[in-house]
Design an enzyme around this catalytic site. Structure first.
Site, PDB file in Angstrom:
ATOM      1  N   ARG A  55       0.823  -1.214   0.000  1.00 49.98           N
ATOM      2  CA  ARG A  55       0.000   0.000   0.000  1.00 49.98           C
ATOM      3  C   ARG A  55       0.852   1.257   0.000  1.00 49.98           C
ATOM      4  O   ARG A  55       0.398   2.316  -0.376  1.00 49.98           O
ATOM      5  CB  ARG A  55      -0.906   0.024   1.251  1.00 49.98           C
ATOM      6  CG  ARG A  55      -2.041  -0.969   1.230  1.00 49.98           C
ATOM      7  CD  ARG A  55      -2.790  -0.965   2.560  1.00 49.98           C
ATOM      8  NE  ARG A  55      -3.360   0.321   2.901  1.00 49.98           N
ATOM      9  CZ  ARG A  55      -4.548   0.756   2.492  1.00 49.98           C
ATOM     10  NH1 ARG A  55      -5.294   0.000   1.724  1.00 49.98           N
ATOM     11  NH2 ARG A  55      -4.986   1.943   2.854  1.00 49.98           N
ATOM     12  N   ARG A  84       9.126   6.391  -3.705  1.00 47.38           N
ATOM     13  CA  ARG A  84       9.219   7.215  -4.918  1.00 47.38           C
ATOM     14  C   ARG A  84      10.600   7.834  -5.043  1.00 47.38           C
ATOM     15  O   ARG A  84      11.175   8.284  -4.049  1.00 47.38           O
ATOM     16  CB  ARG A  84       8.189   8.344  -4.883  1.00 47.38           C
ATOM     17  CG  ARG A  84       6.772   7.852  -4.766  1.00 47.38           C
ATOM     18  CD  ARG A  84       5.800   8.917  -5.257  1.00 47.38           C
ATOM     19  NE  ARG A  84       4.453   8.515  -4.909  1.00 47.38           N
ATOM     20  CZ  ARG A  84       3.744   9.065  -3.937  1.00 47.38           C
ATOM     21  NH1 ARG A  84       4.229  10.082  -3.250  1.00 47.38           N
ATOM     22  NH2 ARG A  84       2.543   8.627  -3.668  1.00 47.38           N
ATOM     23  N   ARG A 123      -8.193  -5.539  13.874  1.00 48.74           N
ATOM     24  CA  ARG A 123      -7.616  -4.549  14.768  1.00 48.74           C
ATOM     25  C   ARG A 123      -8.648  -3.430  14.903  1.00 48.74           C
ATOM     26  O   ARG A 123      -9.359  -3.097  13.947  1.00 48.74           O
ATOM     27  CB  ARG A 123      -6.319  -3.965  14.192  1.00 48.74           C
ATOM     28  CG  ARG A 123      -5.233  -4.975  14.034  1.00 48.74           C
ATOM     29  CD  ARG A 123      -4.742  -5.532  15.325  1.00 48.74           C
ATOM     30  NE  ARG A 123      -3.941  -4.571  16.074  1.00 48.74           N
ATOM     31  CZ  ARG A 123      -3.453  -4.830  17.285  1.00 48.74           C
ATOM     32  NH1 ARG A 123      -3.700  -5.993  17.883  1.00 48.74           N
ATOM     33  NH2 ARG A 123      -2.722  -3.921  17.912  1.00 48.74           N
ATOM     34  N   ARG A 172      -0.334   7.348  15.565  1.00 46.58           N
ATOM     35  CA  ARG A 172      -0.361   8.610  14.826  1.00 46.58           C
ATOM     36  C   ARG A 172      -1.278   9.603  15.522  1.00 46.58           C
ATOM     37  O   ARG A 172      -2.060   9.230  16.403  1.00 46.58           O
ATOM     38  CB  ARG A 172      -0.788   8.388  13.375  1.00 46.58           C
ATOM     39  CG  ARG A 172      -2.099   7.677  13.204  1.00 46.58           C
ATOM     40  CD  ARG A 172      -2.370   7.360  11.725  1.00 46.58           C
ATOM     41  NE  ARG A 172      -3.465   6.414  11.626  1.00 46.58           N
ATOM     42  CZ  ARG A 172      -3.903   5.880  10.498  1.00 46.58           C
ATOM     43  NH1 ARG A 172      -3.333   6.185   9.345  1.00 46.58           N
ATOM     44  NH2 ARG A 172      -4.909   5.019  10.487  1.00 46.58           N
ATOM     45  N   GLU A 199      -4.043   8.282  18.179  1.00 44.75           N
ATOM     46  CA  GLU A 199      -4.606   6.962  17.833  1.00 44.75           C
ATOM     47  C   GLU A 199      -3.792   5.815  18.432  1.00 44.75           C
ATOM     48  O   GLU A 199      -2.564   5.792  18.314  1.00 44.75           O
ATOM     49  CB  GLU A 199      -4.645   6.816  16.305  1.00 44.75           C
ATOM     50  CG  GLU A 199      -5.161   5.473  15.834  1.00 44.75           C
ATOM     51  CD  GLU A 199      -5.258   5.369  14.312  1.00 44.75           C
ATOM     52  OE1 GLU A 199      -5.654   6.352  13.660  1.00 44.75           O
ATOM     53  OE2 GLU A 199      -4.923   4.286  13.793  1.00 44.75           O
ATOM     54  N   TYR A 252      -9.398  -5.364   3.216  1.00 44.97           N
ATOM     55  CA  TYR A 252      -8.836  -4.039   3.525  1.00 44.97           C
ATOM     56  C   TYR A 252      -9.113  -3.160   2.311  1.00 44.97           C
ATOM     57  O   TYR A 252      -8.353  -3.144   1.352  1.00 44.97           O
ATOM     58  CB  TYR A 252      -7.338  -4.240   3.740  1.00 44.97           C
ATOM     59  CG  TYR A 252      -6.542  -3.098   4.350  1.00 44.97           C
ATOM     60  CD1 TYR A 252      -7.054  -1.825   4.534  1.00 44.97           C
ATOM     61  CD2 TYR A 252      -5.235  -3.328   4.750  1.00 44.97           C
ATOM     62  CE1 TYR A 252      -6.288  -0.823   5.100  1.00 44.97           C
ATOM     63  CE2 TYR A 252      -4.452  -2.334   5.318  1.00 44.97           C
ATOM     64  CZ  TYR A 252      -4.996  -1.085   5.488  1.00 44.97           C
ATOM     65  OH  TYR A 252      -4.220  -0.100   6.038  1.00 44.97           O
ATOM     66  N   ASP A 268     -10.247   0.639   0.529  1.00 43.08           N
ATOM     67  CA  ASP A 268     -10.372   2.088   0.677  1.00 43.08           C
ATOM     68  C   ASP A 268     -11.796   2.497   0.278  1.00 43.08           C
ATOM     69  O   ASP A 268     -12.508   1.740  -0.381  1.00 43.08           O
ATOM     70  CB  ASP A 268      -9.358   2.798  -0.224  1.00 43.08           C
ATOM     71  CG  ASP A 268      -7.936   2.601   0.274  1.00 43.08           C
ATOM     72  OD1 ASP A 268      -7.753   2.484   1.506  1.00 43.08           O
ATOM     73  OD2 ASP A 268      -7.009   2.552  -0.552  1.00 43.08           O
TER      74      ASP A 268
HETATM   75  N1  UDP Z   1       3.156   1.793   7.770  1.00 48.30           N
HETATM   76  C1  UDP Z   1       4.342   1.894   8.442  1.00 48.30           C
HETATM   77  N2  UDP Z   1       4.773   3.113   8.851  1.00 48.30           N
HETATM   78  C2  UDP Z   1       4.058   4.233   8.658  1.00 48.30           C
HETATM   79  C3  UDP Z   1       2.842   4.130   7.948  1.00 48.30           C
HETATM   80  C4  UDP Z   1       2.410   2.899   7.522  1.00 48.30           C
HETATM   81  O1  UDP Z   1       5.007   0.897   8.672  1.00 48.30           O
HETATM   82  O2  UDP Z   1       4.503   5.320   9.101  1.00 48.30           O
HETATM   83  C5  UDP Z   1       2.692   0.450   7.331  1.00 48.30           C
HETATM   84  C6  UDP Z   1       1.725  -0.142   8.365  1.00 48.30           C
HETATM   85  O3  UDP Z   1       1.953  -1.534   8.455  1.00 48.30           O
HETATM   86  C7  UDP Z   1       0.378   0.145   7.757  1.00 48.30           C
HETATM   87  C8  UDP Z   1       0.663  -0.026   6.257  1.00 48.30           C
HETATM   88  O4  UDP Z   1       1.979   0.516   6.107  1.00 48.30           O
HETATM   89  O5  UDP Z   1      -0.631  -0.727   8.192  1.00 48.30           O
HETATM   90  C9  UDP Z   1      -0.315   0.662   5.344  1.00 48.30           C
HETATM   91  O6  UDP Z   1      -0.367   2.027   5.688  1.00 48.30           O
HETATM   92  P1  UDP Z   1      -1.629   2.938   5.343  1.00 48.30           P
HETATM   93  O7  UDP Z   1      -1.249   4.342   5.591  1.00 48.30           O
HETATM   94  O8  UDP Z   1      -2.142   2.562   4.010  1.00 48.30           O
HETATM   95  O9  UDP Z   1      -2.669   2.515   6.468  1.00 48.30           O
HETATM   96  P2  UDP Z   1      -4.103   3.152   6.820  1.00 48.30           P
HETATM   97  O10 UDP Z   1      -4.071   4.617   6.520  1.00 48.30           O
HETATM   98  O11 UDP Z   1      -5.089   2.378   6.009  1.00 48.30           O
HETATM   99  O12 UDP Z   1      -4.215   2.918   8.287  1.00 48.30           O
END
Ligand code: UDP
Length: 394
Positions: A175, A179, A251, A281, A302, A350, A352
């Site tokens: 996901r 870049r 979760r 976060r 969170e 999972y 979006d």
């Molecule tokens: N992830 C991470 N570090 C970060 C952000 C994301 O390791 O700072 C990993 C984490 O395992 C997460 C996955 O990347 O579940 C996908 O992130 P995404 O932002 O897509 O998660 P969402 O916003 O759906 O919670």
């Protein structure tokens, strides 16, 4: 003989979109049930009484899609304003832009690489002994190497998912892109935005049709199925079958509220990637609606945990035992001629928001085609998922 009306269980995006399509293309009455006191599921937004800020009550939701039809669909109900999501990661080595991009790489390693040089450098860090990544950790080590993995992914992922990253599928990391340019937008989608009125108003308008009746604070019970011509279930599939084979793991997240003056953190989302920091976060909602001015601000810290009975399911864990359990629930669902399973919770994936809407539209089109032709078997899943289940069953 069941009455000539449909039931939709759940007033999130899946349920709302399916209900509207049924209302537009049949003459049936549609009853939409939701156990909560609001529509829009986990996308629910509400004005904060004390500050006036529009809260994303279940955490940040940012609309982004590559599908023109989905973008035009949502914009036909409420106007969207441009919003490009940028995330900052607070790591053990300082604050960096995420997803990893050329700025992150240059700042983290103290370099001034060009895109080509950065790509070659990151390639040199990757663990080449891993040819086929079988899990999250292998995927990360193979593509970005240990230093970036440990600083950006290990701690966050362990907190968020409650397990070692090597126990998770590689698809979770997929996901997040890496870049080699200065594009620091979290999503690289063709369309990005935030509904001017919030998501709840958007869903309310999708549901606003004379044939649709929304019943809030009313949980649909599978025992009511006989009262309807067809049921569209968007809740958790294991709950539909009363957890007969056990619970699918999710979760869930909880939030601590912070209220302050002015600007709390300077961005809508800041991730905390160190395992020793308990939260994953912080969301600060006023940054999603820059066209509004508020003196005070609200942020949500969170925390992630395993879902117990009664908790709101957020993220399907989808480790191998869960997938095996899911197959058992699909086996129970498959023969039910007058119940369809649509959306994130009913199919334990999972997804979006745009994926949920796209699937609901695709499912509804397929269903309505069969319904109009008086087909004996009506679709119980989207065509793609039905095919997947069919192949698994043979
Ligand atoms: N992830 C991470 N570090 C970060 C952000 C994301 O390791 O700072 C990993 C984490 O395992 C997460 C996955 O990347 O579940 C996908 O992130 P995404 O932002 O897509 O998660 P969402 O916003 O759906 O919670």
């Amino acid at each position: 003989m069941p009455q000539k009306r449909f039931a939709v269980a759940g007033a999130g995006f899946s349920g709302a979109v399916v209900a509207r399509e049924l209302a537009l293309h049949t003459d049936r009455k549609i009853i939409v049930f939701d156990e909560r006191d609001h529509v829009a599921g986990n996308c629910h937004t509400a004005r904060d009484e004390s500050t006036g800020v529009m809260l994303h009550c279940y955490g940040s939701h940012i609309f982004h899609t590559d599908r023109d039809d989905v973008w035009h669909y949502v914009n036909s109900f409420v106007p969207f304003r441009p919003y490009f999501h940028r995330v900052m990661a607070h790591t053990a080595r300082g604050a960096f832009s995420l997803p990893i991009n050329l700025l992150t790489i240059n700042q983290f390693f103290g370099k001034s690489f060009s895109p080509e040089q950065a790509a070659a450098f990151i390639e040199s860090l990757g663990d080449k002994s891993i040819t086929d990544a079988h899990n999250f950790e292998e995927q990360a080590l193979r593509f970005v190497g240990r230093d970036l993995y440990e600083n950006f992914f290990y701690g966050y992922t362990k907190k968020h998912w409650g397990c070692e990253p090597r126990e998770l599928p590689a698809s979770v990391l997929k996901r997040l892109p890496v870049r080699f340019n200065y594009n620091d937008c979290y999503y690289d989608s063709a369309w990005n935005g935030i509904p001017e009125t919030g998501y709840t108003e958007l869903v309310r308008r999708i549901l606003d049709h004379p044939q649709i009746e929304v019943r809030l604070n009313e949980k649909f019970s599978p025992e009511q199925c006989g009262e309807f011509e067809h049921v569209f279930f968007t809740g958790p599939i294991d709950a539909f079958f009363n957890f007969k084979h056990g619970r699918l793991n999710y979760r869930t997240v909880t939030f601590d509220r912070i209220e302050a003056k002015g600007d709390f953190q300077g961005n809508s989302v800041v991730n905390y990637t160190e395992f020793k920091v308990p939260h994953t976060r912080i969301h600060e909602f006023k940054h999603y609606m820059r066209w509004e001015k508020h003196e005070r601000t609200v942020a949500y810290r969170e925390f992630s945990k395993a879902t117990a009975a009664g908790d709101i399911p957020y993220y399907p864990v989808r480790r191998p035992p869960d997938k095996a359990l899911l197959e058992k629930y699909y086996d129970l669902a498959w023969p039910l001629a007058s119940v369809s399973f649509v959306g994130r919770l009913a199919t334990y994936r999972y997804l979006d928001m745009d994926g949920v809407i796209a699937e609901a539209l695709d499912f509804a089109a397929d269903f309505l085609k069969s319904y109009a032709s008086k087909s004996k078997t009506l679709p119980r899943f989207t065509p793609a998922l039905a095919e997947q289940i069919r192949q698994h069953r043979v």
